[in-house]
Scaffold this active site. Structure first.
Site, PDB file in Angstrom:
ATOM      1  N   GLY A   1      45.045  33.526  39.509  1.00  0.00           N
ATOM      2  CA  GLY A   1      46.214  33.603  40.386  1.00  0.00           C
ATOM      3  C   GLY A   1      47.197  34.725  40.109  1.00  0.00           C
ATOM      4  N   GLY A   2      46.884  35.606  39.179  1.00  0.00           N
ATOM      5  CA  GLY A   2      47.812  36.697  38.865  1.00  0.00           C
ATOM      6  C   GLY A   2      48.103  37.582  40.061  1.00  0.00           C
TER       7      GLY A   2
ATOM      8  N   CYS B   1      36.429  43.681  38.484  1.00  0.00           N
ATOM      9  CA  CYS B   1      36.723  44.159  37.120  1.00  0.00           C
ATOM     10  C   CYS B   1      35.406  44.617  36.493  1.00  0.00           C
ATOM     11  CB  CYS B   1      37.436  43.104  36.287  1.00  0.00           C
ATOM     12  SG  CYS B   1      36.599  41.521  36.193  1.00  0.00           S
TER      13      CYS B   1
ATOM     14  N   CYS C   1      38.708  34.263  45.963  1.00  0.00           N
ATOM     15  CA  CYS C   1      38.325  34.223  44.547  1.00  0.00           C
ATOM     16  C   CYS C   1      39.581  34.462  43.721  1.00  0.00           C
ATOM     17  CB  CYS C   1      37.232  35.239  44.227  1.00  0.00           C
ATOM     18  SG  CYS C   1      35.916  35.301  45.470  1.00  0.00           S
TER      19      CYS C   1
ATOM     20  N   ASP D   1      34.512  28.041  49.396  1.00  0.00           N
ATOM     21  CA  ASP D   1      33.489  29.052  49.140  1.00  0.00           C
ATOM     22  C   ASP D   1      33.715  30.214  50.110  1.00  0.00           C
ATOM     23  OD1 ASP D   1      31.247  30.588  48.805  1.00  0.00           O
ATOM     24  OD2 ASP D   1      29.798  29.007  49.265  1.00  0.00           O
TER      25      ASP D   1
END
Length: 432
Positions: free
Chosen positions: A258-259, A376, A254, A304
Site C-alpha cells: 500500500g505504499g 521492481c 496489486c 484478481d
C-alpha cells in the site's frame, strides 16, 4: 528452547534455502524468541548468509569429506552461519566458534559438536594463511548469485552486469516519504535535524529523503501520527509519474502493502476515488494499516487483476497504476532470499501473467486515460520487452517518454542508480 542465536539462524536459513520459505515470513518467527539487540544480530546473520551463500557453501565444502544430508542439513547451515561470522562479522573468532558449537546442543544433536568445532577451527586457521586466488571459481561463487540470473544479466546488461551484482550485495539505504498532507519535506528535514537524525541526500524528483544510516521507525518524528513513511525513492516515483488530477477515478492494481496507494492519496487528496486491489487478502491488511496510520481513505478489495469480471463495477478509470507481479530482481539488496527462491522458469510464468493482467486492466481504462506499468525487476523480458509487445498488440496504446533517451521503452532504474532500488516504469495513454 535456549536462546542460542546461531541455532535460530541455522533453522531460519534452512527454512528459506531447503524449504523455499520467504525470509520475511521466517525471520520474525525466530526473532520473537529473542529480545533487544539479539533480534538485530539474528537478522544480520541471516541476511549475510543469504547474501554470500555460494561462497560460504564453497568454503564449507573445502573442509568436509562429504556433505551433510537429510536430518543433518540444519547443521550444514549451522556451519555456514559459523563461517559467515568468522569471515564478515566483527565477532572475535573464538566467540563465533564457541557460540556456534554450543548451538549443536540446542539443535538436539551433541554428536555434531566435534564436527562443527573441527570444521570452524580449521577455517579460522585457513583465514590467517595466504589467501588463495579465486579468479577461476564459477561466476556463481565469485559473485554470490545463481548462475541463471548472472546469465540473464550478461545478456540484458553486457556492460553493467558486474556493477548490478555488486550493488545487490550492499546493505540497502533507508529512504523516507513525507506525508505532504501534514508536513512539507522542508518542515520534516528540520524535525530530523532537531532529533539529530542525519540526512544523506534528497531525490530532486520525488523529494524522497535518504537517511545517513537506517534507524528504528519509532525514532522518526511523528511516525505513529502519520507524518512520514519508509519507502525507497524508486518506488516514490510512481505517484509523480501517475500524475493524478482533481476528480480522477483511480485504480491501484496489486496494491499491497500500500505504499504507492497512500503516496497517490497524499499528493492528490481531492481525487474522486481510489480503489486498491490485491489477490492476497492477508497482504491487504498491511494496506489497511497504512491507510489508517496516515488517515487516508481508499476502497480496498481482494480481487484478481487478471479477472476483472469478478469484481469490476463497470466504471472506467482515469488513471491505473499496475504494480505488476514480478521477479523482484531489482530489490535483491533488500531481500537477498529472492536469489534462492526464484528460478529461471519462474520468469517465463511471470511474463505470461503480466501479459494477462495488462490486457485485462487496459480494458478498464477510459479513452485518454493513463496506465502506469511498474515492476521492481531489472529483467528486460518483464519490462521493456513486455511493453514493446503490448504496444505492438494494442494500436490504441501510446507510450509517453519518461527519460530523454529517444530509444528508451520506459524508464529502467538499476540498483546502483542514485542509491535507489532497481525499478521499471512505463507510461501509456489510451488513444481517444
Amino acid at each position: 528452547m535456549s536462546k542460542n542465536i546461531r541455532a535460530l539462524a541455522a533453522k531460519c536459513c534452512y527454512s528459506v534455502i531447503d524449504q523455499g520459505r520467504s525470509l520475511s515470513d521466517e525471520l520474525p518467527k525466530q526473532q520473537d524468541k529473542l529480545e533487544g539487540k539479539d533480534k538485530g544480530l539474528l537478522q544480520e546473520i541471516c541476511y549475510g548468509v543469504l547474501r554470500y551463500l555460494p561462497e560460504l557453501e564453497h568454503d564449507v565444502r573445502q573442509l568436509m569429506e562429504k556433505p551433510l544430508t537429510g536430518k543433518q542439513r540444519v547443521f550444514h547451515f549451522l556451519l555456514i552461519v559459523g563461517v559467515y561470522q568468522i569471515k564478515y562479522m566483527r565477532i572475535p573468532d573464538h566467540a563465533a566458534v564457541s557460540e556456534t558449537v554450543a548451538a549443536t546442543s540446542v539443535l538436539k544433536n551433541r554428536h555434531m559438536k566435534a564436527l562443527v568445532n573441527g570444521v570452524l577451527r580449521n577455517f579460522v586457521r585457513q583465514q590467517s594463511a595466504e589467501k588463495p586466488d579465486n579468479s577461476a571459481l564459477a561466476d556463481a561463487v565469485n559473485f554470490n548469485h545463481p548462475g541463471w540470473f548472472i546469465k540473464k544479466l550478461k545478456l540484458g546488461y553486457p556492460k553493467q552486469w558486474q556493477s548490478i551484482l555488486s550493488a545487490n550485495q550492499v546493505k540497502p539505504p533507508m529512504w523516507l516519504r513525507v506525508n505532504q498532507q501534514v508536513k512539507t519535506p522542508e518542515n520534516y528535514l528540520s524535525l530530523l535535524a532537531d532529533s539529530d537524525i542525519a540526512v544523506k541526500t534528497i531525490d530532486p524528483l520525488s523529494h524522497a529523503i535518504e537517511l545517513a544510516r537506517p534507524i528504528d521507525v519509532l525514532k522518526l518524528p511523528g511516525f505513529n501520527e502519520g507524518w512520514v513513511s519508509v519507502q525507497d525513492a524508486a518506488a516514490q516515483q510512481a505517484a509523480r509519474l501517475l500524475d493524478c488530477k482533481t476528480d480522477d477515478v483511480v485504480l491501484d492494481c496489486c496494491a499491497a502493502p500500500g505504499g504507492k496507494t497512500c503516496h497517490v492519496l497524499e499528493t492528490t487528496p481531492n481525487i474522486a476515488s481510489m480503489t486498491a486491489i490485491d489477490i492476497e487478502e492477508a497482504r491487504l491488511e498491511r494496506v489497511k494499516e497504512n491507510l489508517t496510520r496516515l488517515k487516508l481513505n481508499a476502497n480496498v478489495i481482494t480481487a484478481d487483476a487478471a479477472n476483472p469480471n469478478a469484481w469490476w463495477d463497470g466504471q472506467l478509470y482515469d488513471r491505473i497504476l499496475l504494480d505488476a507481479p514480478c521477479s523482484g530482481t531489482g530489490v535483491i539488496r533488500r531481500h537477498p532470499d529472492i536469489k534462492w527462491l526464484r528460478k529461471s522458469s519462474d520468469i517465463d510464468a511471470l511474463v505470461v501473467l503480466q501479459q494477462q493482467i495488462l490486457k485485462s486492466i487496459w480494458s478498464l481504462l477510459k479513452p485518454g486515460g493513463t496506465l502506469l506499468y511498474a515492476t521492481c525487476s531489472i529483467l528486460p523480458e518483464e519490462n521493456s520487452q513486455q511493453i514493446a509487445k503490448f504496444i505492438q498488440d494494442n494500436t490504441d496504446a501510446q507510450l509517453i517518454a519518461i527519460t530523454d533517451e529517444e530509444d528508451d521503452i520506459g524508464w529502467q532504474l538499476l540498483p546502483d542508480d542514485k542509491n535507489m532500488d532497481g525499478f521499471y516504469y512505463a507510461k501509456l495513454i489510451k488513444k481517444q
